[in-house]
Design a protein around this motif. Structure first.
Motif, short mmCIF file in Angstrom:
data_model
loop_
_atom_site.label_atom_id
_atom_site.label_comp_id
_atom_site.label_asym_id
_atom_site.label_seq_id
_atom_site.Cartn_x
_atom_site.Cartn_y
_atom_site.Cartn_z
N GLN A 1 0.72 -1.12 -0.02
CA GLN A 1 -0.21 -0.06 0.05
C GLN A 1 0.90 1.28 0.03
OE1 GLN A 1 -1.96 1.64 3.55
NE2 GLN A 1 -3.80 1.28 2.58
N TRP A 2 0.39 2.14 -0.76
CA TRP A 2 1.12 3.61 -0.70
C TRP A 2 0.38 4.19 0.46
CZ3 TRP A 2 5.27 4.14 -3.49
CH2 TRP A 2 5.22 3.55 -4.61
N ARG A 3 1.13 4.23 1.59
CA ARG A 3 0.46 5.02 2.83
C ARG A 3 0.27 6.43 2.31
NH1 ARG A 3 2.72 3.30 8.65
NH2 ARG A 3 4.35 4.63 8.08
N ALA A 4 -0.99 7.12 2.92
CA ALA A 4 -1.47 8.36 2.60
C ALA A 4 -0.65 9.45 3.49
CB ALA A 4 -2.85 8.62 2.59
N PHE A 5 -0.47 9.18 4.77
CA PHE A 5 0.08 10.41 5.46
C PHE A 5 1.52 10.51 5.35
CE2 PHE A 5 0.46 6.71 8.82
CZ PHE A 5 1.92 6.88 8.95
#
Length: 415
Positions: A350-354
């Motif tokens: 996953q490309w983490r959002a934060f």
């Protein structure tokens, strides 16, 4: 027969349309020369394979992809100039590198030019930590992620041992050392000493001096926080000083290219981490990963390394985001990438959002004895996976990340 003819005609027409459309330029900012050149070559090969595969499927948004590349030589100032050259050529996005200092400097310049920058091999915590920003994404794991999986394994197998650290004096080296000291409870520098060596430009005398100090300290574990040619040179000196036999050597971030340069005899038994190896797709049942290994090997005569896999994955993930959002606009692509989960060459990622960190499983690996390596047809079965950690367990939490940002007087969100 008529149906086959019609399908072939349709495919030929599609290819002709793609070839006639204006190409989309992807910019690779990679080390063709310098200490990390082997990792750079692997990135080039991985990127070209991904682009050729995507073009064979019709390109992206009906347009073919082309690669433009410049040599960073793992020097930040040169990498920044390359960003300007690629931006002036009209590149739609930038990626590459095998130095955190390069990724951080080039990423900042890319943001100023309105372009996304994807780091391939950039393990410093700072890349997505205090120096992170909205236009910078990291595909590989961080130093902290490596330290957590490696620290767990070392704590279990070598508890209560004395350490000595030899560290490249730049952002990757310092954050890797501090992270591993924390996860192995070796922060006491009096009992677990260390020495820094210059980066770039360390001389053989620098390594000789550092490793002579290490030998005099008689540690149980010698941690070489070095990479590429630097690690290879240090290992050769360590062997002459008898350290390869008297201590457990740890190199936090290993690659296939490093083992090839040094040779499996010299590197046998060294512990480190990898975000991916060519055996992982079979281990995790990834059909796309198996196809990548097969196609890359047939094309290049060698197995793909984690460096090649990173560049390949970045091209595919950028293309996927562009296709899903029907746009090449950087701001639109950021929104398409943030929080996006997928599986490509291994299990879930996953490309983490934060923080724009790619959250994925990290593996602790040990270099196999030469006799085992030679059993493989290409003599490149280098790594035994001895431990692994899920990405969510390995990566810093939001609270930890924000604390790091506050300590560096940075905003608690990416800007």
């Amino acid at each position: 027969m008529k149906r086959l003819t019609a399908c072939l005609a349709l495919w030929a027409g599609l290819v002709a349309c793609v070839q006639a459309a204006e190409p989309i330029t992807l910019g690779l900012n990679y080390p063709r020369t310098g200490n990390y050149k082997e990792e750079g070559l692997a990135q080039m090969r991985g990127a070209l394979l991904a682009i050729d595969e995507l073009n064979a499927k019709g390109g992206v948004l009906g347009r073919p992809l082309r690669l433009s590349s410049y040599d960073s030589a793992s020097r930040p100032e040169k990498a920044v100039k390359n960003v300007d050259k690629l931006a002036d050529e009209g590149a739609a996005m930038l990626f590459g590198g095998a130095s955190s200092a390069v990724a951080i400097a080039a990423g900042k310049r890319a943001q100023q030019r309105g372009l996304l920058y994807f780091g391939t091999l950039t393990y410093s915590n700072d890349t997505t930590g205090k120096d992170g920003h909205r236009y910078l994404f990291r595909e590989c794991n961080s130093a902290w992620m490596s330290a957590r999986v490696l620290g767990q394994y070392l704590a279990k197998t070598l508890p209560g041992k004395r350490y000595f650290y030899v560290t490249a004096d730049y952002t990757w080296g310092t954050t890797s050392e501090s992270s591993l000291r924390e996860t192995t409870a070796t922060q006491d520098t009096a009992n677990n000493p260390g020495v820094k060596v210059p980066f770039p430009g360390a001389r053989l005398s620098d390594y000789q001096n550092a490793l002579t100090q290490a030998a005099a300290s008689k540690p149980d574990v010698l941690v070489l926080v070095l990479f590429g040619d630097d690690l290879v040179r240090a290992m050769r000196i360590a062997e002459t000083l008898g350290l390869t036999k008297s201590t457990q050597i740890v190199a936090p971030n290993l690659t296939q290219g490093i083992i090839e340069q040094a040779g499996p005899s010299l590197m046998a038994g060294v512990l480190g981490t990898e975000p991916w190896t060519w055996t992982v797709p079979e281990r995790e049942g990834s059909e796309a990963g198996k196809a990548f290994v097969r196609n890359f090997t047939e094309r290049n005569g060698v197995y793909p390394s984690s460096s090649a896999a990173s560049a390949y994955s970045i091209v595919y993930q950028w293309a996927d985001a562009a296709t899903r959002s029907k746009s090449l606009d950087s701001e639109t692509l950021i929104k398409a990438l943030e929080g996006h989960s997928y599986s490509l060459l291994k299990g879930p990622q996953q490309w983490r959002a934060f923080d724009h960190q790619n959250v994925q499983t990290v593996y602790a690996v040990r270099v196999k004895p030469r006799a085992e390596v030679m059993k493989d047809g290409l003599h490149q079965d280098y790594f035994e996976i001895v431990h692994q950690l899920d990405g969510e367990q390995a990566a810093p939490s939001l609270a930890e990340w924000q604390a790091e940002r506050r300590a560096a007087k940075q905003p608690p969100t990416l800007q």
